[in-house]
Write a protein that holds these residues in place. Structure first.
Motif, mmCIF file in Angstrom:
data_model
loop_
_atom_site.group_PDB
_atom_site.id
_atom_site.type_symbol
_atom_site.label_atom_id
_atom_site.label_comp_id
_atom_site.label_asym_id
_atom_site.label_seq_id
_atom_site.Cartn_x
_atom_site.Cartn_y
_atom_site.Cartn_z
ATOM 1 N N MET A 30 -1.949 -13.434 3.228
ATOM 2 C CA MET A 30 -0.668 -13.827 3.818
ATOM 3 C C MET A 30 -0.671 -15.321 4.130
ATOM 4 O O MET A 30 -1.650 -15.815 4.693
ATOM 5 N N LYS A 34 2.288 -17.555 -1.857
ATOM 6 C CA LYS A 34 2.517 -16.852 -3.136
ATOM 7 C C LYS A 34 3.985 -16.898 -3.561
ATOM 8 O O LYS A 34 4.278 -17.128 -4.731
ATOM 9 N N ASP A 53 7.176 -7.656 -2.254
ATOM 10 C CA ASP A 53 7.556 -7.163 -0.919
ATOM 11 C C ASP A 53 9.078 -7.010 -0.802
ATOM 12 O O ASP A 53 9.567 -6.044 -0.214
ATOM 13 N N ARG A 77 1.298 1.380 0.991
ATOM 14 C CA ARG A 77 0.476 1.059 -0.201
ATOM 15 C C ARG A 77 0.889 1.885 -1.420
ATOM 16 O O ARG A 77 0.848 1.385 -2.549
ATOM 17 N N GLY A 98 2.225 -8.767 -1.986
ATOM 18 C CA GLY A 98 1.761 -8.837 -0.600
ATOM 19 C C GLY A 98 0.234 -8.921 -0.594
ATOM 20 O O GLY A 98 -0.432 -8.466 -1.535
ATOM 21 N N GLY A 99 -0.294 -9.500 0.495
ATOM 22 C CA GLY A 99 -1.725 -9.813 0.549
ATOM 23 C C GLY A 99 -2.683 -8.647 0.362
ATOM 24 O O GLY A 99 -3.836 -8.847 -0.014
ATOM 25 N N GLY A 100 -2.220 -7.408 0.610
ATOM 26 C CA GLY A 100 -3.142 -6.272 0.495
ATOM 27 C C GLY A 100 -3.060 -5.555 -0.841
ATOM 28 O O GLY A 100 -3.879 -4.675 -1.137
ATOM 29 N N ARG A 137 5.060 -10.127 9.920
ATOM 30 C CA ARG A 137 3.881 -9.506 9.308
ATOM 31 C C ARG A 137 3.185 -8.561 10.293
ATOM 32 O O ARG A 137 2.510 -9.019 11.216
ATOM 33 N N PRO A 138 3.316 -7.247 10.039
ATOM 34 C CA PRO A 138 2.789 -6.274 11.003
ATOM 35 C C PRO A 138 1.294 -6.445 11.277
ATOM 36 O O PRO A 138 0.861 -6.303 12.415
ATOM 37 N N LEU A 139 0.514 -6.800 10.262
ATOM 38 C CA LEU A 139 -0.948 -6.886 10.465
ATOM 39 C C LEU A 139 -1.328 -8.028 11.406
ATOM 40 O O LEU A 139 -2.380 -7.987 12.032
ATOM 41 N N ARG A 156 -11.619 -9.124 1.966
ATOM 42 C CA ARG A 156 -10.870 -9.080 0.711
ATOM 43 C C ARG A 156 -11.406 -10.014 -0.371
ATOM 44 O O ARG A 156 -11.047 -9.862 -1.535
HETATM 45 C C1 S3P Z 1 0.108 -7.621 3.884
HETATM 46 C C2 S3P Z 1 0.771 -8.772 3.484
HETATM 47 C C3 S3P Z 1 2.235 -8.907 3.533
HETATM 48 C C4 S3P Z 1 2.924 -7.538 3.442
HETATM 49 C C5 S3P Z 1 2.356 -6.624 4.465
HETATM 50 C C6 S3P Z 1 0.841 -6.410 4.338
HETATM 51 C C7 S3P Z 1 -1.380 -7.581 3.815
HETATM 52 O O1 S3P Z 1 2.676 -9.742 2.455
HETATM 53 O O2 S3P Z 1 2.755 -6.985 2.167
HETATM 54 O O3 S3P Z 1 2.672 -7.167 5.721
HETATM 55 O O4 S3P Z 1 -1.955 -6.474 3.823
HETATM 56 O O5 S3P Z 1 -2.008 -8.665 3.720
HETATM 57 P P1 S3P Z 1 2.436 -11.346 2.389
HETATM 58 O O6 S3P Z 1 1.060 -11.575 1.857
HETATM 59 O O7 S3P Z 1 3.477 -11.800 1.421
HETATM 60 O O8 S3P Z 1 2.644 -11.870 3.748
#
Ligand code: S3P
Length: 189
Positions: A30, A34, A53, A77, A98-100, A137-139, A156
């Motif tokens: 995040m 990107k 996203d 996911r 998204g980052g995950g 961003r919830p995380l 990661r």
């Molecule tokens: C996440 C990144 C977010 C989004 C979600 C989970 C992650 O996207 O998919 O909050 O797990 O790293 P960005 O990387 O665009 O912020």
């Protein structure tokens, strides 16, 4: 229109772009940029850009935060995997994830098999600064962002490093990162 400040000429960009026959999928933590880099890159290549996203939010008619809150991360996911598979099928030029996403084994296998993965890497201090500008961003709401981002990068990195291409994005303009991606792709192809 080709942007003015890329250090590559229009002819060089056109030559590299015609060599790329699969979507370019941007992965990384995040805040690495990107979406912005993806838009710049697609613009340079005269291809279409999509943010996964945003496509998930459109399909679910909910924000990413709402999906996490109402249904939990593993539900998110699953949806993310399906949406990325669809976007690859639709042959978008550049896809920001998204980052995950690339951490999920099936999503990663799909991207590595059918697209070109580009890991945008960045130091944690810059990420903390960039992610502090938005509260979506919830995380990052689960504790101290610096600690969370440091831990996520550690967890990661082994996955992100499986991407075919890696670029570093510092504090400089995102257009420079987009240009570097094209140069790396040209060397790799
Ligand atoms: C996440 C990144 C977010 C989004 C979600 C989970 C992650 O996207 O998919 O909050 O797990 O790293 P960005 O990387 O665009 O912020």
């Amino acid at each position: 229109m080709i942007e003015q400040h890329s250090s590559l000429s229009e002819a060089e960009i056109a030559r590299i772009s015609t060599r790329i026959d699969r979507p370019i999928v941007l992965v990384g933590l995040m805040g690495v940029g990107k979406s912005t880099v993806g838009r710049r890159l697609a613009n340079l290549m005269r291809r279409k850009f999509v943010d996964a996203d945003e496509a998930i939010e459109e399909a679910a008619q909910r924000s990413v935060s709402e999906i996490f809150e109402e249904f939990g991360e593993s539900y998110f996911r699953d949806g993310e995997r399906r949406v990325i598979a669809r976007l690859i099928d639709e042959d978008w030029g550049v896809i920001a994830t998204g980052g995950g996403a690339f951490v999920d084994p099936e999503t990663r296998a799909l991207i590595l098999d059918r697209a070109i993965a580009v890991w945008i890497d960045c130091d944690v201090d810059t990420l903390v600064e960039r992610t502090s500008r938005r509260d979506t961003r919830p995380l990052l709401k689960q504790g101290d962002p610096h600690e969370i981002l440091t831990r996520l990068l550690e967890q990661r990195r082994p996955f992100y490093s499986q991407a075919q291409i890696r670029v570093e994005s510092g504090k400089g303009p995102h257009l420079d990162t987009a240009t570097t991606i094209l140069e790396r792709l040209d060397a790799w192809l």
